[in-house]
Scaffold this motif. Structure first.
Motif, PDB file in Angstrom:
ATOM      1  N   LYS A 133       5.977  -5.175  38.111  1.00 17.45           N
ATOM      2  CA  LYS A 133       6.099  -5.567  39.517  1.00 17.45           C
ATOM      3  C   LYS A 133       6.152  -4.350  40.445  1.00 17.45           C
ATOM      4  N   GLU A 134       6.914  -3.345  40.061  1.00 21.81           N
ATOM      5  CA  GLU A 134       7.067  -2.142  40.886  1.00 21.81           C
ATOM      6  C   GLU A 134       5.756  -1.373  41.003  1.00 21.81           C
ATOM      7  N   ASP A 135       5.032  -1.215  39.879  1.00 19.73           N
ATOM      8  CA  ASP A 135       3.743  -0.518  39.911  1.00 19.73           C
ATOM      9  C   ASP A 135       2.732  -1.270  40.777  1.00 19.73           C
ATOM     10  N   ALA A 136       2.733  -2.599  40.680  1.00 18.05           N
ATOM     11  CA  ALA A 136       1.807  -3.398  41.495  1.00 18.05           C
ATOM     12  C   ALA A 136       2.108  -3.195  42.983  1.00 18.05           C
ATOM     13  N   LYS A 137       3.386  -3.185  43.317  1.00 19.22           N
ATOM     14  CA  LYS A 137       3.798  -2.999  44.712  1.00 19.22           C
ATOM     15  C   LYS A 137       3.351  -1.637  45.241  1.00 19.22           C
ATOM     16  N   ASN A 138       3.338  -0.631  44.364  1.00 16.41           N
ATOM     17  CA  ASN A 138       2.968   0.729  44.756  1.00 16.41           C
ATOM     18  C   ASN A 138       1.516   1.079  44.429  1.00 16.41           C
ATOM     19  N   ASN A 139       0.707   0.070  44.120  1.00 17.43           N
ATOM     20  CA  ASN A 139      -0.713   0.251  43.790  1.00 17.43           C
ATOM     21  C   ASN A 139      -0.950   1.231  42.645  1.00 17.43           C
ATOM     22  N   ILE A 140      -0.059   1.209  41.664  1.00 15.05           N
ATOM     23  CA  ILE A 140      -0.234   2.024  40.465  1.00 15.05           C
ATOM     24  C   ILE A 140      -0.960   1.166  39.439  1.00 15.05           C
ATOM     25  N   ALA A 141      -2.014   1.725  38.859  1.00  7.30           N
ATOM     26  CA  ALA A 141      -2.880   0.972  37.939  1.00  7.30           C
ATOM     27  C   ALA A 141      -2.108   0.496  36.703  1.00  7.30           C
ATOM     28  N   PRO A 142      -2.574  -0.608  36.106  1.00 10.14           N
ATOM     29  CA  PRO A 142      -1.970  -1.075  34.850  1.00 10.14           C
ATOM     30  C   PRO A 142      -2.057   0.003  33.773  1.00 10.14           C
ATOM     31  N   LYS A 143      -1.085  -0.013  32.875  1.00  6.98           N
ATOM     32  CA  LYS A 143      -1.043   0.960  31.780  1.00  6.98           C
ATOM     33  C   LYS A 143      -1.360   0.264  30.462  1.00  6.98           C
ATOM     34  N   GLU A 144      -2.079   0.967  29.598  1.00  4.94           N
ATOM     35  CA  GLU A 144      -2.348   0.405  28.277  1.00  4.94           C
ATOM     36  C   GLU A 144      -1.025   0.283  27.535  1.00  4.94           C
ATOM     37  N   ASN A 145      -0.887  -0.811  26.807  1.00  6.92           N
ATOM     38  CA  ASN A 145       0.349  -1.091  26.071  1.00  6.92           C
ATOM     39  C   ASN A 145      -0.008  -1.355  24.621  1.00  6.92           C
ATOM     40  N   PHE A 146       0.716  -0.733  23.728  1.00  8.50           N
ATOM     41  CA  PHE A 146       0.422  -0.855  22.301  1.00  8.50           C
ATOM     42  C   PHE A 146       1.466  -1.680  21.549  1.00  8.50           C
ATOM     43  N   ASP A 147       2.342  -2.365  22.278  1.00 10.91           N
ATOM     44  CA  ASP A 147       3.340  -3.222  21.632  1.00 10.91           C
ATOM     45  C   ASP A 147       2.746  -4.574  21.242  1.00 10.91           C
TER      46      ASP A 147
END
Length: 164
Positions: A133-147
């Motif tokens: 939610k915080e990254d979306a609000k700050n226009n930070i791109a999605p991060k790859e997740n390996f979980d």
């Protein structure tokens, strides 16, 4: 033996049975570590999920986890937007927030090797990205997740699973 003694004996046996079951339950219940507890008074979070196979968006159907038999599951959908509802009353633990819970209830495969019937190989590979939610609000791109299936979802997460 008169009727009163038999009645009292039955009450004693019922009481002993209830106490015995309570002791058994406490002794055999899985031990939950304090660090694994999210809330003692329930949770209600809403991540969203998008699934794409070879660029084609797959429908996350309405009413997954909602049925006449068994009622509403702890993870469910109300519509086909991809918004997931993780709802739990009472004690909520981290394990309850893994993305694999949703796929188990949906009856579909998802792990680090497969999404639905598509598995890693010459045809493609499973990938997962998460934007909180915080990254979306700050226009930070999605991060790859390996979980993958073991990812603990958070409120407002935007999860994309793809096979390409």
């Amino acid at each position: 033996m008169n009727k009163e003694k038999i009645t009292n004996l039955i009450y004693v046996l019922i009481f002993v049975g209830i106490v015995g079951y309570g002791v058994y339950y406490i002794k055999t219940a899985p031990k939950i570590q304090e660090a694994d507890i999210i809330s003692r008074s329930g949770m209600h979070i809403h991540p969203s999920i998008t699934i794409k196979i070879k660029g084609e968006k797959q429908e996350v159907t309405a009413n997954i986890g909602i049925g006449a038999i068994g009622g509403m599951k702890g993870v469910h959908t109300h519509d086909s937007t991809g918004l997931l509802h993780y709802e739990q009353s009472g004690l909520a633990i981290k394990e309850d927030t893994k993305i694999k819970r949703f796929f188990e209830i949906w009856g579909r495969t998802f792990n680090s090797n497969c999404i639905f019937d598509k598995c890693n190989g010459p045809e493609g590979k499973v990938r997962m990205t998460v934007q909180n939610k915080e990254d979306a609000k700050n226009n930070i791109a999605p991060k790859e997740n390996f979980d993958f299936e073991n990812y603990f979802v958070l409120d407002g997460d935007q999860i994309e699973i793809s096979f390409e």
